[in-house]
Design a protein around this motif. Structure first.
Motif, PDB file in Angstrom:
ATOM      1  N   ILE A 187       0.806  -1.221   0.000  1.00  0.00           N
ATOM      2  CA  ILE A 187       0.000   0.000   0.000  1.00  0.00           C
ATOM      3  C   ILE A 187       0.839   1.271   0.000  1.00  0.00           C
ATOM      4  CG2 ILE A 187      -0.197   0.038   2.529  1.00  0.00           C
ATOM      5  CD1 ILE A 187      -3.056   1.091   2.165  1.00  0.00           C
ATOM      6  N   TRP A 188       2.038   1.247   0.636  1.00  0.00           N
ATOM      7  CA  TRP A 188       2.777   2.505   0.780  1.00  0.00           C
ATOM      8  C   TRP A 188       3.442   2.909  -0.524  1.00  0.00           C
ATOM      9  CZ3 TRP A 188       0.360   4.455   4.368  1.00  0.00           C
ATOM     10  CH2 TRP A 188      -0.091   3.684   5.441  1.00  0.00           C
ATOM     11  N   GLY A 189       3.901   1.965  -1.312  1.00  0.00           N
ATOM     12  CA  GLY A 189       4.387   2.290  -2.643  1.00  0.00           C
ATOM     13  C   GLY A 189       3.266   2.809  -3.527  1.00  0.00           C
ATOM     14  N   GLN A 190       2.083   2.208  -3.393  1.00  0.00           N
ATOM     15  CA  GLN A 190       0.929   2.671  -4.165  1.00  0.00           C
ATOM     16  C   GLN A 190       0.616   4.125  -3.847  1.00  0.00           C
ATOM     17  OE1 GLN A 190      -2.190  -0.045  -3.108  1.00  0.00           O
ATOM     18  NE2 GLN A 190      -1.303  -1.775  -4.208  1.00  0.00           N
ATOM     19  N   ARG A 191       0.662   4.468  -2.560  1.00  0.00           N
ATOM     20  CA  ARG A 191       0.323   5.842  -2.172  1.00  0.00           C
ATOM     21  C   ARG A 191       1.393   6.831  -2.610  1.00  0.00           C
ATOM     22  NH1 ARG A 191      -3.111   5.506   3.508  1.00  0.00           N
ATOM     23  NH2 ARG A 191      -4.556   3.911   2.754  1.00  0.00           N
ATOM     24  N   ALA A 192       2.660   6.440  -2.514  1.00  0.00           N
ATOM     25  CA  ALA A 192       3.724   7.324  -2.984  1.00  0.00           C
ATOM     26  C   ALA A 192       3.563   7.600  -4.475  1.00  0.00           C
ATOM     27  CB  ALA A 192       5.094   6.707  -2.696  1.00  0.00           C
ATOM     28  N   ALA A 193       3.214   6.559  -5.241  1.00  0.00           N
ATOM     29  CA  ALA A 193       3.015   6.730  -6.676  1.00  0.00           C
ATOM     30  C   ALA A 193       1.846   7.673  -6.951  1.00  0.00           C
ATOM     31  CB  ALA A 193       2.771   5.375  -7.336  1.00  0.00           C
ATOM     32  N   GLU A 194       0.787   7.554  -6.171  1.00  0.00           N
ATOM     33  CA  GLU A 194      -0.369   8.440  -6.381  1.00  0.00           C
ATOM     34  C   GLU A 194      -0.009   9.893  -6.083  1.00  0.00           C
ATOM     35  OE1 GLU A 194      -4.936   9.242  -4.866  1.00  0.00           O
ATOM     36  OE2 GLU A 194      -4.106   7.223  -4.723  1.00  0.00           O
ATOM     37  N   VAL A 195       0.770  10.116  -5.021  1.00  0.00           N
ATOM     38  CA  VAL A 195       1.199  11.488  -4.715  1.00  0.00           C
ATOM     39  C   VAL A 195       2.035  12.036  -5.873  1.00  0.00           C
ATOM     40  CG1 VAL A 195       2.568  12.942  -3.169  1.00  0.00           C
ATOM     41  CG2 VAL A 195       1.108  11.143  -2.222  1.00  0.00           C
ATOM     42  N   GLY A 196       2.953  11.201  -6.396  1.00  0.00           N
ATOM     43  CA  GLY A 196       3.769  11.632  -7.532  1.00  0.00           C
ATOM     44  C   GLY A 196       2.934  12.012  -8.730  1.00  0.00           C
ATOM     45  N   GLU A 197       1.902  11.215  -9.003  1.00  0.00           N
ATOM     46  CA  GLU A 197       1.019  11.508 -10.133  1.00  0.00           C
ATOM     47  C   GLU A 197       0.258  12.811  -9.909  1.00  0.00           C
ATOM     48  OE1 GLU A 197       0.324   6.772 -11.207  1.00  0.00           O
ATOM     49  OE2 GLU A 197      -1.203   7.907 -10.108  1.00  0.00           O
ATOM     50  N   ARG A 198      -0.196  13.043  -8.689  1.00  0.00           N
ATOM     51  CA  ARG A 198      -0.917  14.279  -8.393  1.00  0.00           C
ATOM     52  C   ARG A 198      -0.026  15.512  -8.539  1.00  0.00           C
ATOM     53  NH1 ARG A 198      -5.429  13.640  -3.729  1.00  0.00           N
ATOM     54  NH2 ARG A 198      -6.248  11.596  -4.307  1.00  0.00           N
TER      55      ARG A 198
END
Length: 288
Positions: A55-66
């Motif tokens: 989950i934490w890699g997923q969230r980091a990726a989402e922040v990067g995309e935003r």
């Protein structure tokens, strides 16, 4: 209060095993530290490589995309980790300015190895960003020795302090990247240059930035003092011994550990395979 803040900075340097001057506490949870790291390191259009095995890699990726970064996910099956060979392939292909890893992936119980990853990233002119929220204090980490450029954690896990503060440190290379930005970070609240001034991390007079959670800072200071009194090595050993005992007893009950390789099992979070014939939802419902 400034004295308490100075002692907190020294405590963070100790638990992170770093001499970085740009070391401070964020007013917010581990998520705030993740966003502070990414808001300050990444600019729109930057290439961002993320190791995703939970989950934490997923969230980091989402922040990067935003943030508008060109975000590339290195996706692994739950229970596995990113190898040096795979990371080098990703660095060569995507030429990222930042690479993200989670040391303690609490959603799967994986302990990500870190030795050699910093050196590899620097060979490709990339900064290494590591999340150690679920692992700090429970398993070894050596920020300077392992070449980690930005490291963050949180107060409420192994440190056992009240939730609501997060720990973060920037290497000189990471600091230079932040201070050479062409655009201002998206967040004023998490602007690391302003926070560095507030926390006395530069040679300039301190500038007030925001109201800190004072009671939480007192708690964080005490938790850092306690782990310093115990000693990091003793804390790591205690977690190894307790986890080894827990794993042994679980296996005696006939349960199977989710992470197959013992070397990759996170000492602070134990994950168990759902036994045959059971629905995990029923088990979780019963526990709750």
């Amino acid at each position: 209060m400034y004295q308490i803040m100075e002692e907190i900075k020294q405590g963070i340097q100790y638990v992170f095993q770093t001499k970085n001057r740009l070391t401070l506490a964020i007013s917010g949870s581990g998520h705030a530290a993740m966003e502070a790291a990414l808001f300050n390191l990444l600019e729109p259009g930057d290439s961002f490589l993320v190791g995703v095995n939970g989950i934490w890699g997923q969230r980091a990726a989402e922040v990067g995309e935003r943030l508008g970064a060109r975000t590339h996910r290195m996706t692994k099956d739950p229970g596995s980790h990113c190898s040096l060979r795979e990371v080098e392939e990703g660095l060569a292909q995507h030429k990222p300015v930042v690479f993200f890893l989670t040391q303690g992936e609490s959603s799967s119980g994986v302990l990500q190895p870190l030795d050699g990853y910093g050196e590899l990233c620097h060979r490709y002119q990339c900064l290494l960003l590591v999340d150690c929220v679920a692992s700090l204090g429970g398993t070894p980490i050596h920020m300077d020795q392992q070449g980690i450029d930005v490291l963050y954690s949180s107060s409420q896990k192994v440190l056992n302090a009240p939730p609501g503060t997060a720990l973060i440190s920037f290497s000189d290379k990471a600091r230079d990247k932040v201070y050479a930005r062409k655009t201002k970070p998206h967040s004023f609240y998490l602007d690391i240059k302003l926070l560095a001034s507030f926390w006395g991390c530069d040679d300039e007079p301190r500038m007030y930035h925001h109201t800190t959670p004072v009671i939480n800072l007192f708690g964080l200071r005490e938790s850092l003092a306690l782990i310093a009194e115990e000693g990091l090595e003793n804390s790591w050993q205690r977690h190894r011994e307790v986890t080894s005992y827990l794993h042994g007893r679980l296996q005696e009950l006939g349960l199977q550990l989710f992470v197959k390789n013992p070397a990759l099992r996170l000492p602070t979070v134990t994950t168990v395979v759902v036994p045959t014939g059971y629905d995990w939802r029923d088990i979780i419902g019963y526990l709750r």
